[in-house]
Motif scaffolding. Structure first.
Motif, PDB file in Angstrom:
ATOM      1  N   ALA A 104      47.428  40.187  37.450  1.00 54.25           N
ATOM      2  CA  ALA A 104      48.437  41.035  38.084  1.00 54.25           C
ATOM      3  C   ALA A 104      47.840  42.396  38.373  1.00 54.25           C
ATOM      4  O   ALA A 104      46.780  42.766  37.902  1.00 54.25           O
ATOM      5  N   GLU A 105      48.617  43.178  39.171  1.00 49.94           N
ATOM      6  CA  GLU A 105      48.110  44.486  39.543  1.00 49.94           C
ATOM      7  C   GLU A 105      47.905  45.379  38.326  1.00 49.94           C
ATOM      8  O   GLU A 105      46.999  46.169  38.273  1.00 49.94           O
ATOM      9  N   SER A 106      48.797  45.229  37.317  1.00 50.02           N
ATOM     10  CA  SER A 106      48.674  46.069  36.125  1.00 50.02           C
ATOM     11  C   SER A 106      47.598  45.581  35.185  1.00 50.02           C
ATOM     12  O   SER A 106      47.254  46.275  34.260  1.00 50.02           O
ATOM     13  N   GLU A 107      47.139  44.325  35.432  1.00 50.53           N
ATOM     14  CA  GLU A 107      46.134  43.762  34.536  1.00 50.53           C
ATOM     15  C   GLU A 107      44.930  43.304  35.342  1.00 50.53           C
ATOM     16  O   GLU A 107      44.376  42.240  35.109  1.00 50.53           O
ATOM     17  N   ALA A 108      44.521  44.081  36.305  1.00 50.90           N
ATOM     18  CA  ALA A 108      43.386  43.699  37.136  1.00 50.90           C
ATOM     19  C   ALA A 108      42.126  43.631  36.289  1.00 50.90           C
ATOM     20  O   ALA A 108      41.876  44.502  35.475  1.00 50.90           O
ATOM     21  N   VAL A 109      41.372  42.567  36.474  1.00 49.05           N
ATOM     22  CA  VAL A 109      40.140  42.373  35.710  1.00 49.05           C
ATOM     23  C   VAL A 109      39.064  43.257  36.313  1.00 49.05           C
ATOM     24  O   VAL A 109      38.671  43.082  37.463  1.00 49.05           O
ATOM     25  N   GLN A 110      38.612  44.194  35.549  1.00 46.31           N
ATOM     26  CA  GLN A 110      37.578  45.115  36.012  1.00 46.31           C
ATOM     27  C   GLN A 110      36.224  44.604  35.535  1.00 46.31           C
ATOM     28  O   GLN A 110      35.978  44.506  34.343  1.00 46.31           O
ATOM     29  N   VAL A 111      35.368  44.273  36.465  1.00 39.96           N
ATOM     30  CA  VAL A 111      34.032  43.781  36.136  1.00 39.96           C
ATOM     31  C   VAL A 111      33.046  44.897  36.407  1.00 39.96           C
ATOM     32  O   VAL A 111      32.820  45.272  37.564  1.00 39.96           O
ATOM     33  N   PRO A 112      32.452  45.484  35.370  1.00 37.41           N
ATOM     34  CA  PRO A 112      31.528  46.584  35.611  1.00 37.41           C
ATOM     35  C   PRO A 112      30.268  46.099  36.306  1.00 37.41           C
ATOM     36  O   PRO A 112      29.744  45.037  35.996  1.00 37.41           O
ATOM     37  N   VAL A 113      29.834  46.860  37.260  1.00 36.60           N
ATOM     38  CA  VAL A 113      28.601  46.576  37.987  1.00 36.60           C
ATOM     39  C   VAL A 113      27.648  47.725  37.767  1.00 36.60           C
ATOM     40  O   VAL A 113      28.006  48.887  37.930  1.00 36.60           O
ATOM     41  N   LYS A 114      26.442  47.396  37.346  1.00 36.09           N
ATOM     42  CA  LYS A 114      25.464  48.426  37.022  1.00 36.09           C
ATOM     43  C   LYS A 114      25.131  49.248  38.258  1.00 36.09           C
ATOM     44  O   LYS A 114      24.855  48.718  39.336  1.00 36.09           O
ATOM     45  N   GLY A 115      25.163  50.535  38.101  1.00 33.30           N
ATOM     46  CA  GLY A 115      24.792  51.437  39.173  1.00 33.30           C
ATOM     47  C   GLY A 115      25.904  51.705  40.160  1.00 33.30           C
ATOM     48  O   GLY A 115      25.678  52.285  41.203  1.00 33.30           O
ATOM     49  N   VAL A 116      27.135  51.254  39.893  1.00 30.07           N
ATOM     50  CA  VAL A 116      28.254  51.439  40.807  1.00 30.07           C
ATOM     51  C   VAL A 116      29.298  52.302  40.138  1.00 30.07           C
ATOM     52  O   VAL A 116      29.582  52.134  38.950  1.00 30.07           O
ATOM     53  N   ALA A 117      29.885  53.227  40.876  1.00 31.92           N
ATOM     54  CA  ALA A 117      30.910  54.090  40.308  1.00 31.92           C
ATOM     55  C   ALA A 117      32.113  53.268  39.887  1.00 31.92           C
ATOM     56  O   ALA A 117      32.423  52.225  40.465  1.00 31.92           O
ATOM     57  N   GLN A 118      32.845  53.767  38.884  1.00 30.61           N
ATOM     58  CA  GLN A 118      33.965  53.002  38.333  1.00 30.61           C
ATOM     59  C   GLN A 118      35.069  52.805  39.372  1.00 30.61           C
ATOM     60  O   GLN A 118      35.702  51.758  39.423  1.00 30.61           O
ATOM     61  N   ASP A 119      35.312  53.795  40.200  1.00 31.74           N
ATOM     62  CA  ASP A 119      36.382  53.670  41.181  1.00 31.74           C
ATOM     63  C   ASP A 119      36.023  52.710  42.310  1.00 31.74           C
ATOM     64  O   ASP A 119      36.888  52.278  43.069  1.00 31.74           O
ATOM     65  N   ILE A 142      34.635  49.727  41.766  1.00 35.78           N
ATOM     66  CA  ILE A 142      34.665  48.369  41.256  1.00 35.78           C
ATOM     67  C   ILE A 142      35.954  47.685  41.711  1.00 35.78           C
ATOM     68  O   ILE A 142      37.046  48.222  41.552  1.00 35.78           O
ATOM     69  N   GLN A 143      35.816  46.476  42.256  1.00 33.51           N
ATOM     70  CA  GLN A 143      36.973  45.770  42.777  1.00 33.51           C
ATOM     71  C   GLN A 143      37.435  44.699  41.797  1.00 33.51           C
ATOM     72  O   GLN A 143      36.648  44.152  41.041  1.00 33.51           O
ATOM     73  N   ALA A 144      38.745  44.394  41.816  1.00 34.76           N
ATOM     74  CA  ALA A 144      39.289  43.300  41.018  1.00 34.76           C
ATOM     75  C   ALA A 144      39.101  41.995  41.774  1.00 34.76           C
ATOM     76  O   ALA A 144      38.842  41.966  42.975  1.00 34.76           O
ATOM     77  N   LEU A 145      39.289  40.893  41.062  1.00 37.87           N
ATOM     78  CA  LEU A 145      39.110  39.577  41.664  1.00 37.87           C
ATOM     79  C   LEU A 145      40.295  39.266  42.571  1.00 37.87           C
ATOM     80  O   LEU A 145      41.449  39.340  42.171  1.00 37.87           O
ATOM     81  N   GLU A 146      39.973  38.907  43.814  1.00 40.27           N
ATOM     82  CA  GLU A 146      40.965  38.488  44.802  1.00 40.27           C
ATOM     83  C   GLU A 146      40.460  37.186  45.420  1.00 40.27           C
ATOM     84  O   GLU A 146      39.717  37.189  46.392  1.00 40.27           O
ATOM     85  N   PRO A 147      40.866  36.023  44.871  1.00 38.32           N
ATOM     86  CA  PRO A 147      40.335  34.737  45.353  1.00 38.32           C
ATOM     87  C   PRO A 147      40.632  34.512  46.827  1.00 38.32           C
ATOM     88  O   PRO A 147      41.708  34.847  47.333  1.00 38.32           O
ATOM     89  N   THR A 148      39.652  33.924  47.512  1.00 40.65           N
ATOM     90  CA  THR A 148      39.752  33.590  48.934  1.00 40.65           C
ATOM     91  C   THR A 148      39.282  32.163  49.136  1.00 40.65           C
ATOM     92  O   THR A 148      38.544  31.611  48.307  1.00 40.65           O
ATOM     93  N   PRO A 149      39.676  31.523  50.249  1.00 37.46           N
ATOM     94  CA  PRO A 149      39.191  30.149  50.509  1.00 37.46           C
ATOM     95  C   PRO A 149      37.677  30.075  50.611  1.00 37.46           C
ATOM     96  O   PRO A 149      37.053  29.143  50.104  1.00 37.46           O
ATOM     97  N   LEU A 150      37.051  31.052  51.298  1.00 33.25           N
ATOM     98  CA  LEU A 150      35.598  31.053  51.367  1.00 33.25           C
ATOM     99  C   LEU A 150      34.979  31.271  49.981  1.00 33.25           C
ATOM    100  O   LEU A 150      33.879  30.791  49.703  1.00 33.25           O
ATOM    101  N   GLY A 151      35.710  31.977  49.153  1.00 34.52           N
ATOM    102  CA  GLY A 151      35.207  32.187  47.802  1.00 34.52           C
ATOM    103  C   GLY A 151      35.127  30.898  47.017  1.00 34.52           C
ATOM    104  O   GLY A 151      34.206  30.711  46.194  1.00 34.52           O
ATOM    105  N   ASP A 152      36.100  29.978  47.236  1.00 34.54           N
ATOM    106  CA  ASP A 152      36.029  28.671  46.578  1.00 34.54           C
ATOM    107  C   ASP A 152      34.778  27.920  46.982  1.00 34.54           C
ATOM    108  O   ASP A 152      34.061  27.352  46.147  1.00 34.54           O
TER     109      ASP A 152
END
Length: 644
Positions: free
Chosen positions: A495-510, A512-522
């Protein structure tokens, strides 16, 4: 008349005058007395320990005729017969010394062996002495092997070397080998005392001890240093003059450094090193003296009787005995090792005194106790043994302790950890923390054992369920896969309040994107998983595939987006395209930089979190776990639950 140096003037003339080599003297003396003489001898040892001297005494012993000219082979040469006097002066025709360092070729050895066919001219035996025999060439060794193995009965070989490892084993097997040991400092000190007494030269004992240590096991070096010290001190041997001549460090500096290190006084250590720099004392000699002192301290600590029986007339021994009381044995061993390794580091540092300071301060860095800036101890060293804390006042047995009931989780997916009982002291037993009172300690231990025994004997709660209810208990049926393996893809999107934050090395915290599944992603996740399991992509190529999002498939041209610019390189792109061509119709791959929201890495992260939450819910809802929490106040260690 020219001056004869002490090393030549006091060279031993017979076995009785030899010092420090009793094992060699005894073996040769018995062989001469019994006339059981070998045809070849090999004397090994460092410089100045008596190899050439033993060879000359042996030559005199086998050729001595006695004062009356009627003597035979003896272990005590007279020293007055023609053979003895001429050997001492180097003019005896049947005693030949060959310096193999300068005559190492086969021609020189053959020239020497040509004389072996002739009987002695004046003496009873011919003695060929080859010094530094390890310097001979292989051809020279081979030329002398036959004669060395079966020489004439009137010929004796004496070989001397400082490096026996370089002597061929074929030569070693033909000789009796004697290893002359380096002289102990105490032996050198006693000999120097006798020599200076004969020379009527005043000498301080501490000056002679410095010379004995500076000789490093060589009696010749000790006598040569004594000659130099006599000239330096205008006929007197004083400690200050000898120390200045040798460049040795005053042991008062050494004792000051060790005492400061024992007390954790870094300021005194640095100031003492500055004083050594000012006085021009070698840093290497400082570490060497410290190693010598620490070695004696370690012996005193292991053998206390030696510390109690120190010579009170020796100021060094008394000072060492005092240091033994203030420095622990483990710190003594550590400092000794630091001093040994510090000597190797002096040549690597741009300043040897800076290297000395760093080596000494290393002990303070490794001391098992905190030290304040003034050098005073701030806290005692931690002990490796467990000391139980002071137990609180006992409560009456009529008032049993009631631990606080843990708070039940409101939702299985997000269980809350139960609160720990509020007690001043606790003892940890497995994953439960049990409050302990002094008078209830034994009774509580018994209760814990009974609870553990009953828990072991109690069957798992799911075994008591009827067969028709087993389907409602997720994760317990062996034929059914764990629930977290069947998590639907929709559940991976938080959910929006529980977005999974995946830290990426060398990337600013703001960024970082949450998971948003897409058909191409499958599709992309399935392809990357297949390549990863087949190990078709590794290292940087695998990282590029995991962190990328498939955003377009236009025929045979695929477009990926990656957030980390460092992954977008030519070589990983080419290898990823090559791997994709084997299982897909992709022939061209474009990779752009930008924000991503559906990558295999994000999906794996979300799936792992879902599995973790499901596992925590199963454990928290387990009746056995709840029973331990309610009855014993047990707590689950955070992070100890791991999905299988």
């Amino acid at each position: 008349m020219s001056y004869l140096v002490l090393a030549r003037k006091y060279r031993p003339r017979n076995f009785a005058e030899m010092v420090g080599q009793e094992h060699v003297v005894q073996a040769l003396g018995n062989a001469l007395t019994q006339q059981r003489l070998h045809h070849a001898y090999l004397f090994t040892g460092t410089r100045g320990v008596g190899k050439t001297t033993v060879s000359r005494i042996f030559a005199k012993s086998v050729n001595c005729t006695g004062a009356d000219g009627q003597g035979g082979i003896t272990a005590t040469p007279c020293g007055v017969c023609p053979a003895c006097t001429e050997i001492d002066s180097g003019r005896f025709p049947d005693y030949i010394e060959l310096d193999a360092a300068s005559n190492r070729g086969v021609d020189e050895v053959q020239s020497l062996l040509e004389q072996a066919v002739y009987k002695p001219v004046q003496g009873r035996f011919k003695v060929f002495m080859i010094d530094e025999v390890h310097m001979l060439t292989n051809t020279a060794f081979n030329a002398m092997l036959k004669t060395l193995e079966e020489p004439p009965e009137y010929l004796k070989f004496v070989l001397a070397t400082t490096d026996p490892q370089k002597v061929p084993v074929t030569v070693l097997s033909r000789c009796l080998q004697f290893n002359l040991r380096p002289m102990a400092p105490e032996t050198v000190f006693e000999h120097l005392t006798q020599v200076l007494a004969k020379e009527a030269i005043p000498a301080e004992p501490q000056a002679l001890k410095l010379l004995a240590r500076g000789a490093r096991g060589s009696m010749r070096d000790a006598l040569s240093l004594t000659d130099q010290a006599i000239a330096f001190g205008c006929g007197q041997l004083q400690e200050d003059a000898v120390r200045q001549m040798l460049g040795s460090v005053d042991r008062s500096y050494v004792f000051r450094l060790i005492a400061a290190l024992a007390q954790g006084d870094g300021r005194t250590v640095v100031e003492t090193v500055d004083a050594l720099r000012y006085n021009g004392v070698s840093a290497a000699s400082t570490l060497e003296e410290m190693s010598s002192v620490l070695q004696r301290m370690a012996v005193m600590q292991v053998v206390p009787d030696m510390a109690a029986a120190v010579d009170q007339a020796d100021p060094d021994a008394a000072a060492m005995a005092d240091l033994v009381q203030v420095m622990p044995a483990d710190e003594t061993q550590l400092l000794y090792s630091i001093c040994l390794h510090g000597r190797q580091e002096l040549g690597l540092a741009p300043d040897e005194y800076a290297a000395l300071t760093m080596a000494l301060l290393r002990l303070l860095a490794f001391k098992p106790q905190a030290v304040s800036q003034t050098g005073a101890t701030a806290s005692a060293a931690e002990k490796k043994t467990l000391n139980l804390p002071d137990l609180p006042a006992a409560k009456t047995q009529t008032e049993p302790q009631q631990p606080q009931q843990p708070q039940q989780p409101q939702q299985p997916q997000q269980p809350q950890q139960p609160q720990q009982p509020q007690q001043p002291q606790s003892v940890k037993v497995a994953s439960a923390q049990i409050p302990v009172a002094e008078q209830e300690h034994e009774a509580l231990n018994t209760a814990v054992l009974e609870q553990e025994r009953s828990a072991q004997e109690m069957p798992p709660p799911w075994e008591e369920l009827p067969p028709e209810a087993m389907d409602t208990v997720p994760g317990y049926l062996a034929e059914q896969p764990p629930v977290w393996d069947d998590v639907p893809l929709e559940a991976l999107q938080p959910a929006e309040s529980e977005a999974v934050q995946v830290p990426v090395k060398g990337v600013a915290q703001d960024a970082i994107q949450a998971l948003e599944p897409t058909p191409l992603g499958d599709t992309w996740h399935a392809i990357v998983t297949q390549l990863d399991e087949a190990q078709a992509i590794v290292a940087l190529v695998r990282e590029l595939a995991m962190q990328s999002q498939l955003i377009a498939q236009e025929g045979h041209v695929w477009t990926l987006r990656v957030q980390r610019t460092s992954l977008n390189q030519a070589m990983p792109r080419e290898r990823l395209l090559k791997a994709l061509a084997h299982i897909t119709d992709c022939t061209s791959l474009h990779v752009e930089n930008g924000k991503v929201s559906d990558t295999p890495a994000l999906r794996n992260k979300a799936r792992a979190e879902a599995r973790q939450k499901q596992a925590e819910a199963i454990v928290m809802n387990d009746p056995s776990v709840q029973h331990l929490q309610q009855s014993l106040g047990a707590t689950i260690v955070p992070g100890s639950i791991r999905p299988v």
